[in-house]
Scaffold this active site. Structure first.
Site, short mmCIF file in Angstrom:
data_model
loop_
_atom_site.label_atom_id
_atom_site.label_comp_id
_atom_site.label_asym_id
_atom_site.label_seq_id
_atom_site.Cartn_x
_atom_site.Cartn_y
_atom_site.Cartn_z
N TRP B 357 0.83 -1.34 -0.08
CA TRP B 357 -0.11 -0.02 -0.13
C TRP B 357 0.72 1.24 0.06
O TRP B 357 0.27 2.37 -0.34
CB TRP B 357 -0.92 0.01 1.23
N ASP B 358 2.29 1.05 0.28
CA ASP B 358 3.15 2.27 0.14
C ASP B 358 2.80 2.93 -1.23
O ASP B 358 2.89 4.32 -1.30
CB ASP B 358 4.48 1.57 0.13
N GLU B 488 1.37 -1.65 13.14
CA GLU B 488 1.53 -3.01 13.08
C GLU B 488 1.87 -3.43 14.37
O GLU B 488 2.11 -4.66 14.60
CB GLU B 488 2.45 -3.62 11.92
N LYS B 600 4.18 1.97 16.11
CA LYS B 600 5.24 1.80 15.31
C LYS B 600 5.33 3.14 14.09
O LYS B 600 6.38 3.40 13.83
CB LYS B 600 4.88 0.35 14.38
N GLN B 601 4.11 3.32 13.78
CA GLN B 601 4.13 4.32 12.71
C GLN B 601 2.61 4.95 12.72
O GLN B 601 1.93 4.58 13.26
CB GLN B 601 4.16 3.72 11.37
#
Lengths: 778, 778
Positions: B357-358, B488, B600-601
């Protein structure tokens, strides 16, 4: 489901040979004696589909972990029970044509497991193309009287031809596991000897250097007279064989004996293995087949004396429970504290590792009631010995201060499993290990066990629960986040009721046990607390957690929730599921299973089973009805506990259905997977569903309580219970309960809520009461 | 972190040779042209540690899945970018002694990536033991002007000795991937030819039969004069080589040219590959090295014209962004709708599969603004072409009625990933794919794309969201259970705010798009709806979901919650973490990460980035501060979005720090993993943090809006934006913003909230406003 075996109370009988069933039969016809085991493979070469399996207890291989995506904390290896050197091999050639059931014409075939006397028998009549018709009768056993011995008697009659018979008796160490992560072989050779009709092969496992000596001696009789053999030795790396030829006329009876010895470095110094194997062979060959067989019969008689359950009026049920008890006795004898009960015992490779929480949660009560006290004690001591590794395991996951997390799957105390949602999150296993101590102590009254071993384990587990619990600001309560409960169809949930409930229970039982030890063995107590650097603030926090633990509850339905948010799911019943979508774990993707309300195995109900006394009949029934109707029983450990609880709430028909499902799970191959091996640990669950289910056996206030009911189909049943020094036999008919005290000691029991004393070697008889559930209140 | 490279605005410079850095350098010095790529490996044999990498776009291997525990629905394979036949190989021997930088004495060494002109250069002076000292200068490029061509110029001067030079130019198809699940080789030979100084090797991948023709031609000059070669051919399975020897005196300059052609069966019929490779070789050899190099320089000049960002006053920042833009242009050219942007591009094997999906969430805006419209269009069409497989994928997971779930990782549209918590649950990816359509349409105003392609994808995705949503009785709202969000470090959570938010947005945008298509292309609309068997009841349910979706919210703090139950966790800040415990994913077990509050992000913040317009400044700032302080940025995709949002809320210093982290992630090897390849997709995030972050670029009501701010350290910066037919260059200094319209078309823009028109080839200048966040309100 596949019911191809004949129903018989004492025997498992396969009446014709269908190669498609062969792997299943090999599982079901497995033999074992707690120290070694053997699938029901044929002795002679078989070119059809087979899973060869010879197993030596405690000898395993640390197979390098295979995962798609590595996570910190995963174990480096999965310990696998290994397929050990084959000692049953006995190849037969008649006039140069091999006997191979896959390639000859089968005129008749029977394979029979005699559970009463503990042997496997095979009779067949076949036409070997190019040779002629032969009749054979083969008997094999693994001795439970002499636990390093196995023996085979292979009798042949060539019916319509004469000529030469070539027999090759061999030991083969060049074997493989089907379940090998990287397709490696696990064995190397450490030595071999061959002389005349005797050979010994010493094999060594790779990496851990376990050694196993396998020895054999061959004898052949023609029409009852021993023939002089001049065997031709065959010897190569990892393989030794004696090949002998004899002449025969048609209708001659040729009887081949193969005696085998299997010794391991767990019990012998490696450098003595070869010599000791000779000694064992000397002993068993001298004793000879018939007397070894008589010893076996006697030893099995004794096992059955202690553990048999007799059902009259329902042979399928009878065969089921006997098969289960037989396998349990074959798998574990309690003589070696290093051993445990693998989910497949000695019947297959699946689930490689040896020990799961199954042992504590399902198996222990069987051994407590059906064997000498030391057998169950060995099981609890096993975990005591693994305590340092359980502490190390918890440390890896960030815990401190001697907190212990026992592994999900283990061989030597180290974790073997590698799915994060199980390895790291199915922490309720710690609860079952604590409960086993409680169960052992309340059954045996051996409180000193707490002082000697149990309390140290309990404190380490309680330290784990304490650290694993988080204070939630919004809830103003303690929570346990990110767990997997017994129902593995939910992963990484918050506040699994069972887990939270078990944390509370463990903390409370640990505190109680501390009191017991302090009051009775104050010195031991002080030494232990000092060793553990135990601080008073620890119990203070435990008390707070006991008081303030969050337990998910749905106000509207008045039900404890399996976990937080369970009612957000679409609420469906198993009865609404399309049968084509079953089993879910073979038909649905994992996310779909996870977000559905369907339950793999008892979870809230497992908790109510353990902590039954804390709930009244109405609550038990309400939860059973709600959760059981959502349970797909796709674990072998599900039906048994539900059967016990169905009995408990008076749902007799349900209890009986679930009993049959658990009792004949492998015999009828309900889940189409018996080819991989038998579900050994769930077999103890079958025992529970009779003894605790129909029999209503409980322990309350240190007394043995019974509330027997009888399934409609049964005329009578009986079971045996060893309890605090007394040995009771309980016979239940439609009309009466007869309890015989087969020991010297007076037994104090509670039957249908009323207390009785039964003097040594006396019996008592009372009327059967038909609605047991109401009687549990007393 | 490891900063061993010299800072330079246009070049990446390694000034001495440290074998420990070699793999990192090989990643950073990678070359590519969208159709093929090559790590910065040495041409001559190198016996030290190296990761050899030659890649051909679209040529992959379906490597059999490796998992510990299989789940229904897992893909059979993971598609791997493969290490393709090596075309750079050029072994050198001087007087019989091989040139090998691992075994000679290095007297000087430079490796330089010239980003401006797109070539790799290496200069070294070494002493070859037993021969003497040589000086070498090597230049290599992969042409972006002639995309099947590569060329090497290898110049040598033996400084202090005379003798014989042996050159072996080879093509080697007997190569391996380091990342191969079962240690297989992926290539077979399909053919080879060798004649004089030219050779061609045709290789074929196992299983899928992709073919790649690799051709070469060797030429050698001594002191500028071409030498007559009488090469000795070497040919064996999967390998062809031309070996030539020439005599030299000391100080002679010997220049070796190796021309290479790389053609694949994606673009040529397999049976024409050999012939076509000859043609390509003919063409490039004729054009010769210098003119090919000139073409390359010109083509790169054009790329930079469209995409360069100039920063003055901060060379580290300048080098970082140029490196990122250079790699993005090397990885994807938009010429082939079958290709996409792998997380490592052509710089390594890790994450094998090509598309995440990046692409949609991070990369698309770069290509929209920095290249011709068709480039971004190819990226969205790529997913349109995969729609049937996305529908099939959803079907496997139990969805019906044409619902689509795009894969987490894919090469040809099929799912490759095999972790249930990601493969099955990280479904938010579907949102990003819908958003990319929105982004493409709003940027280009190409609404017809919706009618031709976009709407069909949107409906399929909306059907998925609709079915994936469950009605919760207790909440009286719709919920989405069992998901993994962009963060994640949480798995299988209920009601991830980002995912639920994206479901609502997609449903709404799909309904809007249906209106647009119905109003403008009614016939297409009717054909499509008929084809999809679309029912009005579908949109009715969508509307209900939009109205009644549950979005977790904490009343006390006034914050949207990352997921239900987030506040039950122990609330800690990243600043409280022991640095020795970082990165968490290398130090903590997975359960510990999961139950911690650490992120994480960007997750909620990623949603606020996408749906910024729906929140006011205060809400944005409050959420940024809460979540960023809990974010460990252990994904390469984290810092960039946080940098954009920090700029958005006026946190300049934070924005700059995060910018540096993303811009120089690989150059400074922040996470100690650049050896595996560069983080290509996060490089587009770096571009976002300048253009959308510092530059404040947005699209509102169809207009390009800018709100530039400038980091303290910078004197000025400029960036370029292509928007609806106009090409703008935006220059920002501390005092003013100067916008040059480099196209013919009048551009309508909004600067600091005020609208302006800039005529074709005109410019405008305005004062810089220092607090951009307040201006977003307008």
């Amino acid at each position: 489901m596949n019911r191809y075996l004949k129903i018989d109370p004492w025997r498992i009988i396969e009446e014709s040979f269908n190669p498609d069933n062969n792997r299943v039969s090999e599982s079901l016809f497995s033999l074992g004696n707690g120290r070694m085991g053997q699938r029901g493979n044929f002795e002679e070469h078989y070119s059809g589909d087979t899973l060869q399996g010879t197993y030596v207890a405690g000898v395993y291989y640390p197979d390098k972990t295979k995962v798609g995506w590595w996570k910190v904390g995963y174990p480096e290896y999965f310990a696998k029970v290994i397929n050990a050197p084959n000692w049953i091999g006995l190849d037969i050639e008649l006039n140069g044509k091999p006997l191979d059931l896959a390639s000859c014409k089968i005129l008749g075939f029977n394979r029979i497991l005699n559970m009463k006397e503990g042997y496997l028998e095979r009779n067949f009549r076949v036409e070997i193309y190019g040779a002629g018709i032969i009749e054979a009768e083969v008997r094999r056993f693994i001795s439970i009287a002499d636990t390093e011995a196995g023996a085979i008697r292979y009798s042949l009659i060539p019916v319509n031809f004469s000529g030469t018979l070539a027999v090759t008796a061999y030991l083969d160490g060049d074997v493989r596991n089907e379940d090998a992560n990287y397709n490696e072989k696990f064995w190397d050779e450490a030595g071999r000897q061959i002389k005349d009709s005797r050979a010994i092969l010493v094999s060594k496992t790779r990496k851990l250097d376990f050694q196993v000596a396998t020895g054999m001696e061959l004898k052949i009789f023609r029409n009852g007279i021993e023939t002089q053999l001049n065997p031709i030795p065959e010897s190569r790396k990892k393989y030794v064989a004696c090949k002998a030829e004899i002449q025969f006329n048609h209708d001659d009876q040729i009887t081949i004996y193969k005696y085998a010895a299997v010794l391991s470095s767990l019990n012998h110094p490696s450098d003595r293995l070869m010599d000791n194997a000779h000694q064992v062979l000397d002993r068993i060959v001298t004793r000879s087949f018939d007397r070894l067989m008589a010893d076996q019969t006697a030893a099995w008689y004794e096992k059955w004396e202690k553990s048999d359950i007799v059902i009259s009026g329902d042979d399928a049920a009878q065969q089921g429970i006997r098969f289960n008890i037989f396998q349990l006795n074959q798998t574990y004898s309690g003589e070696d504290e290093r051993l445990n009960i693998g989910p497949k015992g000695f019947t297959g490779e699946k689930y490689g590792g040896s020990t799961y929480w199954d042992t504590e949660a399902f198996c222990l009560p069987f051994y407590l009631c059906s064997a000498d006290q030391k057998v169950a004690r060995s099981l609890v001591v096993y975990r005591y010995k693994h305590l340092p590794k359980a502490i190390e395991n918890a440390k890896k996951l960030g815990f401190t201060n001697g907190a212990a997390l026992y592994p999900m799957v283990t061989m030597n105390g180290e974790e073997c499993h590698n799915e994060w949602e199980i390895t790291f999150e199915e922490i309720h296993r710690n609860g079952a290990i604590a409960y086993a101590i409680y169960n052992y102590v309340r059954h045996t009254d051996d409180k000193k066990y707490l002082a000697d071993y149990g309390l140290e384990v309990l404190i380490a587990i309680s330290r784990f629960w304490s650290q694993r619990t988080t204070w939630s600001e919004p809830k103003n309560q303690f929570v346990i986040l990110g767990v997997t409960g017994p129902n593995e169809y939910e992963n990484n949930v918050n506040n699994n009721w069972y887990t939270n409930r078990f944390a509370i229970w463990t903390l409370r039982y640990t505190i109680e046990s501390m009191d017991i030890v302090r009051d009775n063995w104050p010195e031991k107590y002080n030494v232990l607390l000092k060793k553990l650097k135990f601080r008073a603030s620890e119990t203070e926090r435990w008390e707070r957690i006991i008081q303030q633990m969050y337990l998910p509850y749905d106000e509207k339905s008045g039900l404890f929730m399996q976990q937080e948010g369970y009612m957000d799911k679409e609420q469906k019943l198993v009865s609404e599921l399309d049968p084509n979508e079953r089993p879910l774990n073979q038909k649905w993707s994992w996310d779909r299973i996870l977000r559905s309300c369907f339950i793999k195995q008892a979870d809230v109900i497992q908790g109510m089973y353990f902590f039954e006394d804390e709930f009244d009949d109405e609550i038990l029934a309400k939860h059973f009805n709600f959760y059981e109707s959502r349970t797909v029983h796709e674990s072998s450990l599900s039906a048994c506990i539900h059967s016990v609880m169905a009995s408990r709430i008076g749902e007799q028909q349900k209890a009986y259905e679930l009993y049959l499902r658990t009792a004949r799970l492998d015999l009828d191959d309900y889940n189409d997977e018996a080819d991989q091996g038998c579900h050994i640990t769930s077999m103890a669950g079958t025992w529970l569903s009779i003894v605790e289910g129909f029999g209503g056996k409980r322990i309350k206030n240190g007394k043995l309580c019974l509330n027997p009911a009888i399934p409609d189909k049964w005329r009578s049943y009986s079971f045996k219970i060893r309890f605090r020094g007394s040995s009771l036999e309980i016979n239940v008919t439609r009309d009466e309960v007869r309890i015989i005290n087969r020991s010297e000691k007076t037994a104090e029991i509670v039957l249908y809520g009323k207390e009785y004393s039964i003097k040594g070697n006396q019996e008592m008889i009372r009327d059967t009461v038909s609605e047991p559930s109401s009687l549990f209140k007393g």
